[in-house]
Design a protein around this motif. Sequence first.
Motif, PDB file in Angstrom:
ATOM      1  N   MET A   1     -12.950  10.272   5.833  1.00 46.38           N
ATOM      2  CA  MET A   1     -11.844   9.348   5.556  1.00 46.38           C
ATOM      3  C   MET A   1     -12.358   7.977   5.117  1.00 46.38           C
ATOM      4  O   MET A   1     -11.904   7.414   4.125  1.00 46.38           O
ATOM      5  CB  MET A   1     -10.937   9.192   6.776  1.00 46.38           C
ATOM      6  N   TRP A   2     -13.347   7.434   5.848  1.00 45.48           N
ATOM      7  CA  TRP A   2     -13.849   6.103   5.490  1.00 45.48           C
ATOM      8  C   TRP A   2     -14.540   6.134   4.138  1.00 45.48           C
ATOM      9  O   TRP A   2     -14.452   5.178   3.359  1.00 45.48           O
ATOM     10  CB  TRP A   2     -14.788   5.563   6.581  1.00 45.48           C
TER      11      TRP A   2
ATOM     12  N   GLY B   1      -4.059   7.615   9.403  1.00 44.39           N
ATOM     13  CA  GLY B   1      -4.958   6.492   9.648  1.00 44.39           C
ATOM     14  C   GLY B   1      -6.015   6.825  10.681  1.00 44.39           C
ATOM     15  O   GLY B   1      -6.038   7.913  11.257  1.00 44.39           O
TER      16      GLY B   1
ATOM     17  N   ILE C   1     -11.847   6.001   1.602  1.00 51.24           N
ATOM     18  CA  ILE C   1     -11.260   4.650   1.539  1.00 51.24           C
ATOM     19  C   ILE C   1     -12.214   3.713   0.788  1.00 51.24           C
ATOM     20  O   ILE C   1     -11.806   2.938  -0.068  1.00 51.24           O
ATOM     21  CB  ILE C   1     -10.960   4.110   2.960  1.00 51.24           C
ATOM     22  N   LYS C   2     -13.490   3.824   1.073  1.00 53.55           N
ATOM     23  CA  LYS C   2     -14.447   2.884   0.449  1.00 53.55           C
ATOM     24  C   LYS C   2     -14.807   3.291  -0.976  1.00 53.55           C
ATOM     25  O   LYS C   2     -14.949   2.454  -1.851  1.00 53.55           O
ATOM     26  CB  LYS C   2     -15.728   2.813   1.287  1.00 53.55           C
TER      27      LYS C   2
ATOM     28  N   LYS D   1      -5.431  -0.810  -1.384  1.00 53.83           N
ATOM     29  CA  LYS D   1      -5.603   0.598  -1.006  1.00 53.83           C
ATOM     30  C   LYS D   1      -4.349   1.394  -1.311  1.00 53.83           C
ATOM     31  O   LYS D   1      -3.262   0.834  -1.462  1.00 53.83           O
ATOM     32  CB  LYS D   1      -5.862   0.677   0.501  1.00 53.83           C
TER      33      LYS D   1
ATOM     34  N   THR E   1      -6.306  11.055  -3.499  1.00 57.75           N
ATOM     35  CA  THR E   1      -7.559  11.088  -4.253  1.00 57.75           C
ATOM     36  C   THR E   1      -8.098  12.521  -4.335  1.00 57.75           C
ATOM     37  O   THR E   1      -9.120  12.766  -4.960  1.00 57.75           O
ATOM     38  CB  THR E   1      -8.640  10.207  -3.593  1.00 57.75           C
TER      39      THR E   1
ATOM     40  N   GLN F   1       0.849  -1.209   0.000  1.00 60.76           N
ATOM     41  CA  GLN F   1       0.000   0.000   0.000  1.00 60.76           C
ATOM     42  C   GLN F   1       0.876   1.246   0.000  1.00 60.76           C
ATOM     43  O   GLN F   1       0.548   2.249  -0.637  1.00 60.76           O
ATOM     44  CB  GLN F   1      -0.894   0.020   1.239  1.00 60.76           C
TER      45      GLN F   1
ATOM     46  N   SER G   1       0.979   4.082  -2.880  1.00 57.13           N
ATOM     47  CA  SER G   1       0.777   5.501  -2.541  1.00 57.13           C
ATOM     48  C   SER G   1       1.848   6.361  -3.213  1.00 57.13           C
ATOM     49  O   SER G   1       1.573   7.463  -3.703  1.00 57.13           O
ATOM     50  CB  SER G   1       0.856   5.722  -1.030  1.00 57.13           C
TER      51      SER G   1
ATOM     52  N   SER H   1      -2.881   5.698  -0.200  1.00 58.60           N
ATOM     53  CA  SER H   1      -3.228   6.746   0.758  1.00 58.60           C
ATOM     54  C   SER H   1      -4.356   7.649   0.244  1.00 58.60           C
ATOM     55  O   SER H   1      -4.321   8.130  -0.899  1.00 58.60           O
ATOM     56  CB  SER H   1      -1.992   7.593   1.078  1.00 58.60           C
ATOM     57  N   THR H   2      -5.322   7.866   1.131  1.00 59.11           N
ATOM     58  CA  THR H   2      -6.489   8.693   0.809  1.00 59.11           C
ATOM     59  C   THR H   2      -6.102  10.071   0.258  1.00 59.11           C
ATOM     60  O   THR H   2      -6.815  10.631  -0.573  1.00 59.11           O
ATOM     61  CB  THR H   2      -7.313   8.930   2.094  1.00 59.11           C
TER      62      THR H   2
END
Length: 335
Positions: free
Chosen positions: A290-291, A222, A294-295, A129, A135, A63, A67, A131-132
């Motif tokens: 954040m979630w 995280g 991620i989703k 995944k 995006t 991951q 990233s 890193s958020t």
Amino acid sequence: MYSTDLRTDAEKRRAQKADAKRSVEDAAFLDAFQARIDAGDIIEAKDIMPEGYRKTLVRQISQHAHSEIVGMLPEGNWVTRAPTLRRKLILLAKIQDEAGHGLYLYSAAETLGRSRDDMVADLLSGKAKYSTIFTYPTPTWADMGTIGWLVDGAAITNQIPLCRCSFGPYARAMVRVCKEESFHQRQGYEIVTTLAQGTPEQKQMAQESLDRIWWPSLMMFGPPDGASAHSSQNMKWKIKRHSNDELRQRFIDTTVPQAEFLGLKIPDPDLKWNEERGRYDFGDIDWSEMWAVIKGGGICGKARIRARKAAHKEGEWVRAAAAAYAQKRNSEKAA
Ligand code: BYC
């Protein structure tokens, strides 16, 4: 196609036999491994290790590699529009560094037995995944400064302790990565400094970028400790040396004075120095954001994967040529 599994065939056969014999990882085996970790041993790729240790490392390192590679895209957006030739050269160098980081990390993960092809396939299929933070879009030049300052700053805070990670190949890769991230952080801060000391419009551009990127950069560390599925075991195994919340707090404590020096305002009305704790108190992070990222992949998530897919396809002839050349060399050697 690629492999950095350093074991000889005989060593691989011996390891397979040992694995088959130890079909269940009994308490004695796990205790002996933990004792090595507690004693500060560095675990190397050829060492016998619990399957859980191997798996979580492959997960985290791959991951991390993804990233770095996906992280090239938001900055790549500005290569052709950098305001001066000097800025363009620096940005190009930084983006190339990120590619290098991805390669060290894929290699480190490969020593654990997962091929780079498989890891890349997981990224392109959306299974893996990254890193958020990557995006989020980068609509202004100021974002190139803020990414270096905050995103690379957060990365350094997270990665310096990883230089002491119990798994040798990951720890060693991190040493060079951190040196380069340090340059990235400084170049970003220098861009933001120039803007903050420039015209009112430039200062406004820097502030607006900080407003957008501040909270997402805190999410890089995280979920909060109470919701972190892997932290407690990974800290026991000394993969992680500090919890997500501790590193987030360190980042905030370092970064707030930097913003103050520039005359920029961190977009958090609850941010204030806590004399008793000797640390900053800060406002609630919107974990639902954040979630959701991620989703659901976030604003640019689909575009990022589309870009990676296109790059992978365009690079197919290079991989084919390299494989053909390696085969030719091997046949020549064998002859
Ligand atoms: N984004 O149990 P937790 C760079 C996932 S690139 C996405 O706390 P863990 C740069 C987490 O994976 C530097 N996913 O996990 C490049 C887990 O899901 P799975 C990037 C996140 O592993 C280009 C679940 O949530 N740095 O600097 O103990 C240009 C539960 O989390 C995120 C690294 O990769 C997130 N933000 O801790 C510029 C550092 N957060 O896997 C700059 C290495 C959590 O169970 N990685 N998740 O499906 C780490 O240190 C740790 O993996 C993390 C998470 C602190 C990120």
